[in-house]
Design an enzyme around this catalytic site. Structure first.
Site, PDB file in Angstrom:
ATOM      1  N   ASP A  38      35.182  26.042  27.377  1.00  0.00           N
ATOM      2  CA  ASP A  38      33.583  25.152  27.085  1.00  0.00           C
ATOM      3  C   ASP A  38      33.210  26.342  25.801  1.00  0.00           C
ATOM      4  OD1 ASP A  38      33.446  22.647  28.785  1.00  0.00           O
ATOM      5  OD2 ASP A  38      31.407  23.703  27.524  1.00  0.00           O
ATOM      6  N   ASP A  64      34.294  27.691  21.922  1.00  0.00           N
ATOM      7  CA  ASP A  64      33.595  26.001  20.978  1.00  0.00           C
ATOM      8  C   ASP A  64      34.912  26.029  19.731  1.00  0.00           C
ATOM      9  OD1 ASP A  64      32.634  24.426  18.834  1.00  0.00           O
ATOM     10  OD2 ASP A  64      30.929  25.887  18.224  1.00  0.00           O
ATOM     11  N   VAL A  65      35.234  23.919  19.876  1.00  0.00           N
ATOM     12  CA  VAL A  65      36.456  23.541  19.928  1.00  0.00           C
ATOM     13  C   VAL A  65      36.044  23.497  18.214  1.00  0.00           C
ATOM     14  CG1 VAL A  65      37.567  22.949  21.892  1.00  0.00           C
ATOM     15  CG2 VAL A  65      35.665  21.232  20.956  1.00  0.00           C
ATOM     16  N   TYR A 157      29.552   7.950  16.923  1.00  0.00           N
ATOM     17  CA  TYR A 157      30.182   8.113  18.492  1.00  0.00           C
ATOM     18  C   TYR A 157      31.426   7.667  18.460  1.00  0.00           C
ATOM     19  CZ  TYR A 157      31.376   8.989  23.023  1.00  0.00           C
ATOM     20  OH  TYR A 157      32.327   9.050  24.570  1.00  0.00           O
TER      21      TYR A 157
END
Ligand code: NAD
Length: 272
Positions: A38, A64-65, A157
């Protein structure tokens, strides 16, 4: 009795809060070694400390993805420490709500897409080779009911979550064609009571009181079962997809939404 994912190594992104934290907890309870990642370096370590105290095996890695370089480091760290990867839960995500799509800035569109869609792409790109070296596995992508149906104020989204839905199906087909033993599915939560709702700026909620969205209030009206879901109820579905109980399941979508996708229930208005 052996846990349902005993001996498996599982990576959970966005594991410090809400659904990710509940998934990390349940997979650890069921015998997996959990790597929770995360950006939240405060809650993440707290969570894994709790899991380890409860007898689980868990580590936290800051991630951080959206960073491709970090993905390479995370996967090589998992291989170094545990030698394998069996389960990927690509869960990290944000929701940016705006009164209208015309109010959405390009910067916000890109930020949301970078986390919700690029992040999932990178998770698969970097996890699959190690999963293949491990002899197979299960990839679970966190989509949303908004990846199946439109939602006013959430067009950006929805676009990311719809993208995740078909990314899962296409990667599932690639893996099936390769015969690599990797299954890929998407999970579609409805209204779940997690901190994600309180992160939506009040001016974007579209209600006159300018108050934060209360998921429970919203779910009472919008959900056939008449209540918001709990993160643990999504985690149960993820556990099924992570475990060998779902060994014949790939390319499908697990909808956990209190009935919202099926239809609507009209309830009498009860005046207070
Ligand atoms: P949450 O806000 O409680 O948790 C999301 C986690 O992702 C947080 O810990 C956050 O720090 C982390 N995160 C955000 N950006 C990140 C990044 N760039 N790199 C790594 N981690 C990052 O939200 P949640 O409700 O638990 O949501 C989890 C997933 O479920 C999301 O993908 C969300 O879109 C999806 N979802 C949630 C609901 C709901 O009602 N709560 C419904 C449908 C889908």
């Amino acid at each position: 009795m052996a846990g349902q994912v005993e001996g498996k190594v599982a990576l959970v992104t966005g594991g410090a809060s809400g659904i990710g934290a509940a998934v990390a907890e349940l997979l650890a309870q069921e015998g997996a070694t959990v790597v929770a990642t995360d950006i939240d370096e405060l809650r993440g370590p707290e969570l894994v400390t709790g899991l380890n105290k409860a007898g689980g095996k868990a580590v936290f890695l800051q991630q951080d993805v959206t960073s491709e370089a970090r993905w390479a480091e995370i996967i090589s760290e998992i291989e170094k420490r545990f030698g394998r990867l069996d389960v990927l839960v690509s869960n990290a995500g944000i929701g940016i709500s705006v009164p209208s799509i015309t109010d959405m800035t390009l910067a916000d569109w890109r930020r949301q897409t970078a986390i919700n869609l690029d992040g999932v792409f990178l998770s698969v790109k970097y996890s699959l080779p190690l999963m293949r070296r491990s002899g197979g596995g299960s990839v679970i992508m966190m989509s949303s009911l908004a990846g199946l149906r439109g939602a006013a104020g959430l067009a950006g989204y929805s676009a990311t979550k719809g993208g995740v839905r078909l990314l899962a199906k296409s990667v599932a087909m690639e893996c099936a064609a390769a015969g690599d033993g990797i299954r890929v599915n998407s999970v579609h939560p409805g209204i779940i009571d997690t901190p994600i709702w309180s992160k939506i700026p009040t001016e974007a909620t579209g209600n006159r009181a300018n108050a934060p969205i209360d998921p429970e209030e919203r779910a009472k009206i919008a959900t056939p079962l008449g209540r918001a879901g709990q993160a643990a109820e999504i985690a149960s579905g993820v556990l099924y997809l992570a475990s060998d109980a779902s060994r014949y399941v790939t390319g499908t979508e697990l909808v956990i939404d209190g009935g919202m996708n099926a239809g609507a229930v009209v309830r009498p208005i009860v005046s207070k």
